[in-house]
Design an enzyme around this catalytic site. Structure first.
Site, short mmCIF file in Angstrom:
data_model
loop_
_atom_site.label_atom_id
_atom_site.label_comp_id
_atom_site.label_asym_id
_atom_site.label_seq_id
_atom_site.Cartn_x
_atom_site.Cartn_y
_atom_site.Cartn_z
CB SER A 72 -49.36 -12.65 50.06
OG SER A 72 -48.88 -13.58 50.99
N GLY A 103 -59.76 -9.20 45.79
CA GLY A 103 -58.92 -10.26 46.36
C GLY A 103 -58.38 -9.86 47.72
CG ASP A 127 -59.14 -5.35 37.74
OD1 ASP A 127 -58.45 -4.83 36.84
OD2 ASP A 127 -58.78 -6.35 38.38
N GLY A 170 -58.55 -5.87 33.33
CA GLY A 170 -59.78 -5.91 34.13
C GLY A 170 -60.14 -7.29 34.64
CD GLU A 222 -56.74 -8.84 31.91
OE1 GLU A 222 -55.59 -9.01 31.47
OE2 GLU A 222 -56.96 -8.54 33.10
CG HIS A 249 -48.64 -4.76 33.74
ND1 HIS A 249 -48.67 -5.91 32.99
CD2 HIS A 249 -48.96 -5.12 35.00
CE1 HIS A 249 -49.00 -6.92 33.76
NE2 HIS A 249 -49.18 -6.48 34.99
CD GLN A 251 -55.11 -1.55 30.10
OE1 GLN A 251 -56.32 -1.58 29.99
NE2 GLN A 251 -54.36 -2.63 29.90
NE ARG A 252 -51.08 -3.02 38.34
CZ ARG A 252 -50.76 -4.32 38.33
NH1 ARG A 252 -51.59 -5.17 37.77
NH2 ARG A 252 -49.66 -4.75 38.86
O1 F6P Z 1 -56.21 -6.46 39.19
C1 F6P Z 1 -55.48 -5.53 38.47
C2 F6P Z 1 -54.84 -6.17 37.26
O2 F6P Z 1 -54.10 -5.18 36.59
C3 F6P Z 1 -55.80 -6.88 36.31
O3 F6P Z 1 -56.49 -6.00 35.47
C4 F6P Z 1 -54.87 -7.81 35.58
O4 F6P Z 1 -55.56 -8.92 35.08
C5 F6P Z 1 -53.92 -8.22 36.67
O5 F6P Z 1 -53.95 -7.20 37.66
C6 F6P Z 1 -52.51 -8.42 36.23
O6 F6P Z 1 -51.83 -8.92 37.32
P1 F6P Z 1 -50.25 -8.92 37.45
O7 F6P Z 1 -49.80 -7.50 37.61
O8 F6P Z 1 -50.00 -9.75 38.65
O9 F6P Z 1 -49.73 -9.51 36.17
#
Ligand code: F6P
Length: 320
Positions: A72, A103, A127, A170, A222, A249, A251-252
């Site tokens: 946000s 954050g 991260d 990260g 990165e 992404h 990784q998420r």
């Molecule tokens: O903070 C998690 C993260 O996946 C970081 O590793 C990456 O730099 C960032 O978010 C990517 O952010 P967004 O999903 O906003 O592109």
């Protein structure tokens, strides 16, 4: 007692098991659980709803967050934080539980100083960059996603004479790259926290090639923003055809690992068992224990990488 949960910033796998445990354990303890949808953006817009058992059925194995998340910009303007506070008051929420990273906790810090809304924070981000904390929800699944990707890339790498440069996420933190490089037998690991030595690596690689090495796996964080440069370096300095893969992404995502599901439940239990006598804390995981820490302490400290892991990775950085 009304308790609202929200997920904030980058989503991570394990948030859903935490949300499920939150609803079930709240009811078990006689609290009323609420969801704040869409992270801080949703809090500003008053997207708050009572949570029910049926909302969390069948979510334990799913990545992401069913209550969604956001980053946000509006939060950094006071008028929107005031709106968020008014929404909390309107719904009579007594406690806010925030799952997020560095954050999100900084955002919470500003909010708490202004409006004194009681909270508990739970570290969640792939991260793994929160100070005084060794594990954040999402890290183990991300490491396993990276492991699978490296295994797959190794199949093709070992069939050609090539170098593969793999970029991990990260932000400024090299944790994912460091841990993955050590755990997956990479030849190179470059992270923002350590000054690496490419000349030493070059000497070693050329010797290894003369002895029969036929491929390289290189892991680059990165935060360094040098993935393409390292690919070129392999071609120009080592004389090896090279390819770069940005894992991004994926990784998420992924189904939360067993570790993730168990720890998520324990984070929630610790928060709900402690907030009445010790409110306004971040629940951290440190040296195999859950420890409650002050928000101030967290936001004013800097994370550090594990020294043993750094030692193990030294040769992969050209520092032997
Ligand atoms: O903070 C998690 C993260 O996946 C970081 O590793 C990456 O730099 C960032 O978010 C990517 O952010 P967004 O999903 O906003 O592109």
């Amino acid at each position: 007692m009304k308790i609202a949960i929200m997920t904030s910033g980058g989503d991570s796998s394990g948030m859903n098991p935490a949300i499920k445990k939150f609803v079930e354990y709240s009811y078990e303890k006689g609290y009323e659980p609420y969801f704040i949808y869409n992270g801080l953006e949703g809090l500003i817009d008053g997207q708050i709803k009572k949570a029910e058992y049926k909302d969390v059925g069948g979510i334990i194995y799913r990545g992401g967050t069913i209550i969604r998340s956001s980053r946000s910009k509006r939060w950094f303007e006071k008028e929107y934080r005031k709106k968020a506070y008014e929404n909390i008051k309107k719904e009579n929420i007594d406690l806010l539980i925030i799952l997020g990273g560095d954050g999100s906790f900084r955002a919470l810090d500003i909010f708490y100083k202004e409006f004194k809304v009681p909270f508990m924070g739970i570290p969640a981000s792939i991260d793994n960059d929160l100070p005084m904390n060794e594990y954040m929800i999402g890290v183990d699944t991300a490491l396993n996603v990276i492991r699978c990707a490296i295994d797959d890339i190794r199949d093709t790498a070992s069939s050609f004479n090539r170098a593969f440069v793999i970029e991990t996420m990260g932000r400024e933190c090299g944790y994912l790259a460091l841990t993955s490089a050590v755990a997956n037998g990479a030849e190179m690991c470059l992270i923002p926290e350590v000054k690496f030595n490419l000349e030493n690596l070059k000497k070693r690689y050329l010797k290894e090639i003369s002895e029969g090495r036929s491929y390289f796996i290189s892991i680059v964080a990165e935060g360094l923003k040098i993935t393409e440069k390292i690919k070129d370096w392999f071609e120009e300095e080592i004389g090896f055809e090279a390819r770069a893969t940005v894992l991004g992404h994926i990784q998420r995502g992924g189904s939360p690992t067993v570790l993730e599901r168990l720890r998520a439940a324990e984070f929630i239990e610790t928060a709900l068992d402690n907030f009445e006598k010790t409110p306004n804390k971040i629940v951290t995981y440190y040296k195999d224990k859950f420890i409650l820490r002050d928000l101030d302490e967290i936001v004013n400290s800097k994370y550090t990488l594990d020294e043993r892991m750094l030692q193990l990775a030294k040769p992969l950085m050209g520092l032997n």
